[in-house]
Structure formats: structure tokens, C-alpha cells
Design a protein around this motif. Structure first.
Motif: not given
Length: 354
Positions: A121-137, A271-275, A305-312
Motif C-alpha cells: 500500500a505505498p500510495e497510502r504512505i507519505y514517508t517511511a522510517t525504518v529503525i534497525a529493521p529486519g532485512s527485506p528478505f 547493533d547485535q540483533i540486526v547486523g 542483514m545490513v548489506g541486504q537492506t542497503r542492496y534493496v
């Protein structure tokens, strides 16, 4: 009203949505610009209160307890839908509140929910902020920047990788610190970078202990696997919902969507949980010798995890979107709580950018 006392200025309420009764924390004028705040796993909306109080004038902060957490109606999560139970709950909530469009921020597992929102539903979102998110994969069980699975059944992800003692102690409501897997010890060791201690430690611990526990709650069910480490995802609960087995075409949908809200990605340097060497990832634990039988870097490396997020996100930008990565030094998994003086200006500027 919720079961955890709130800070002055935060309003607690329960509302009926099309899918379930949801407990919300609210702050700001009812006609303000809506900012939806999505908490992480082993957590609750209590973790957002300082962020809500810091929002600039004119914004309406909305922080729900997700399905299976806090004081929201206890209904199971169908993990075979990935994060879509949560996405549908949140879109139903915003419909019930009368908001066609909104800003969204997600922390940790909440960031995984934001990826799914951006896909559906991207059309409903003005901006998105992700803080230490899980990888998109997804979390666990993948081996390279493109999210290639380590095993065909996605072994090494899902409920089977959760420490059962941690879940058991949550179910018992254990508030002590005698055990390494106790919620208080896990929070103070991994949610932030020691020696940081949050001034509202007791309320936050209550938030962790509010998570619903069981085979179709947290962590969910697991199935035996012939592939290391011997467990693959089942079909229920939050840990399975963020497995790459069920993430599906989230990344492809994000990249191909016409609407591409700007994304702010904030993470802590320590971050030792998402890294890329997450201590909550089987590849890392195998490589460190903590989990026996590790088949090696070719078969099951630590998930980048961080590399995957940056790649996406770089692909997102190449396909017409935009993102900004901010790394906050000397900080763990919760930069918005550890370093609000650094996080809040970044967040507020991002909200005002649209």
C-alpha cells in the motif's frame, strides 16, 4: 485503557477495527498529520512513548499494540502470509481512524512490517522510517545480498531459532535477572548497547512480558529439517512471519510500485540483533562455535542483514525512489530510545520533507 501506565501526555484507548480490537497510544491533535508507529518483537507500543512526546506540533502519533502483543485482542498470526496479517490490521486501523494517508515508522520487526506496507500500500504512505529493521528478505536462513536461501526449506529461520527459555520466561512473567535468557537481561544486553539503561526499564519490561506465548503465538511452531541447524519454519506466530520462507515477493513489489515514498533508514553502529554478524542469527552462532555442526560459510554463512537492506534500498533508489542511511555511533538496536537527541531531529526532518 492499557495495562501499562503511560507517561503524562500519552492517551491510551482501545478501538474496534474491521479485524480485531486494538490497543492504541495516542498523542497530538486529532486533526494532526498522522504518524503510525510500529513496534518490534518482544516489545509493545510502550517503547514509543518518548518518541511520541517529542514529535513536533501538528502531528498525531498513533502507536498500536500489534496482533499477538500488548493489550490488543489476542488473535493468532498466520505466518504463511508473511507480515500481511499485521499489514491488514494496520490498514484496517487507519481506515477506522479515517486516515487515507499517513507517515509510518517501524522498529526492528516493525521495520519488517514497513517493508510489507511499502510493497502492498505505498500510495497510502507519505514517508517511511525504518529503525534497525529486519532485512527485506526476512530474518535468518539466507546467504548473500540477493537473499538466496541457505536451504530449500529455509532452515535456520523462524520459530525454531528462538531460545525457548526466553519464551518460557516471558510466559511466566519473570521480572528477575538470574538467567541469561531472562527478558530483563536480554533487553539490557541487546536492545541497547551496555551500559545504557532506560529510565523506564520496569514499564518496558512489562511491554516485553505482554507478548502472547504459545505454538501459534510467540515464537510459533517449527518443523524438523534435514538441513543444518535441523529446524525449519512452521506456519504460525511472529518468528515464522518474518522468515524468508514467507516474505514472498515483498522486494519485487517494493521495487515495481509506482508510488515510492522516501525512506529514512536509521541504525546503531553496534547493533547485535540486526547486523552482518547478528548474535541472533544461526550462521553467526555456528561460525562462532556456539551452535554445533555448522556446515561452513558456503552452506550457511552469517546473514548479511545490513548489506541486504542497503542492496534493496539502492535498487529502490535506482527505480525512482529515494533513501537515506543514518548510522548512529556507539548505539545498539534501539537508536530512537538510546540517542533521541540524535534520532529525533533526523526523524522530524524526514516527516517535514514531504
Amino acid at each position: 485503557m492499557g495495562s501499562i501506565p503511560t507517561l503524562p501526555g500519552i492517551f491510551s484507548t482501545v478501538i474496534e477495527t474491521p479485524r480485531l480490537r486494538m490497543h492504541l497510544l495516542l498523542r497530538g491533535p486529532s486533526d494532526g498529520v498522522p504518524v503510525l508507529l510500529v513496534h518490534g518483537n518482544a516489545s509493545s507500543n510502550t517503547f514509543w512513548e518518548e518518541t511520541m512526546l517529542a514529535l513536533p506540533t501538528g502531528y498525531r502519533a498513533i502507536a498500536p499494540d500489534l496482533r499477538s502483543y500488548g493489550d490488543t485482542e489476542d488473535k493468532p498470526i498466520d505466518a504463511s502470509r508473511g507480515c500481511m496479517d499485521w499489514v491488514d490490521d494496520l490498514l484496517g486501523l487507519m481506515d477506522a481512524l479515517g486516515y487515507a494517508r499517513f507517515h509510518v515508522a517501524g522498529h526492528s520487526l516493525g521495520g519488517s512490517v514497513v517493508w510489507a506496507l511499502l510493497a502492498s500500500a505505498p500510495e497510502r504512505i507519505y514517508t517511511a522510517t525504518v529503525i534497525a529493521p529486519g532485512s527485506p528478505f526476512g530474518f535468518g536462513g539466507t546467504k548473500d545480498l540477493q537473499g538466496t536461501p541457505c536451504a530449500p526449506d529455509f532452515a535456520g529461520s523462524g520459530a525454531g531459532i528462538v531460545n525457548p527459555e526466553f519464551a518460557r520466561l516471558i510466559a511466566e512473567g519473570y521480572r528477575g535477572s538470574e538467567f541469561q535468557a531472562s527478558p530483563r537481561v536480554v533487553m539490557n544486553s541487546f536492545y541497547w548497547k551496555p551500559p545504557f539503561r532506560h529510565p523506564r526499564e520496569e514499564a518496558l519490561l512489562s511491554g516485553i512480558l505482554s507478548e502472547k506465548i504459545g505454538p501459534n503465538r510467540y515464537p510459533g511452531d517449527a518443523v524438523p529439517s534435514p538441513h543444518w541447524p535441523g529446524m525449519a519454519p512452521g506456519k504460525w506466530g511472529p518468528a515464522n512471519a518474518i522468515s524468508p520462507k514467507y516474505v514472498g515477493d515483498t522486494v519485487q513489489k517494493m521495487l515495481s510500485a509506482t508510488a515510492k515514498p522516501p525512506i529514512l533508514w536509521v541504525r546503531g553502529s553496534d547493533d547485535q540483533i540486526v547486523g552482518d554478524m547478528s548474535l541472533f542469527n544461526m550462521g553467526t552462532l555456528g561460525k562462532l562455535g556456539v551452535v554445533p555442526g555448522w556446515p561452513g560459510d558456503d552452506a550457511h554463512p552469517p546473514q548479511p542483514m545490513v548489506g541486504q537492506t542497503r542492496y534493496v534500498l539502492e535498487l529502490y533508489a535506482a527505480n525512482g525512489g529515494s533513501f537515506r542511511e543514518e548510522v548512529i555511533p556507539d548505539t545498539g538496536h534501539s537508536p530512537h530510545m538510546e540517542k533521541p537527541d540524535v534520532f529525533d531531529p533526523l526523524f522530524h526532518a524526514h516527516l517535514k520533507s514531504v
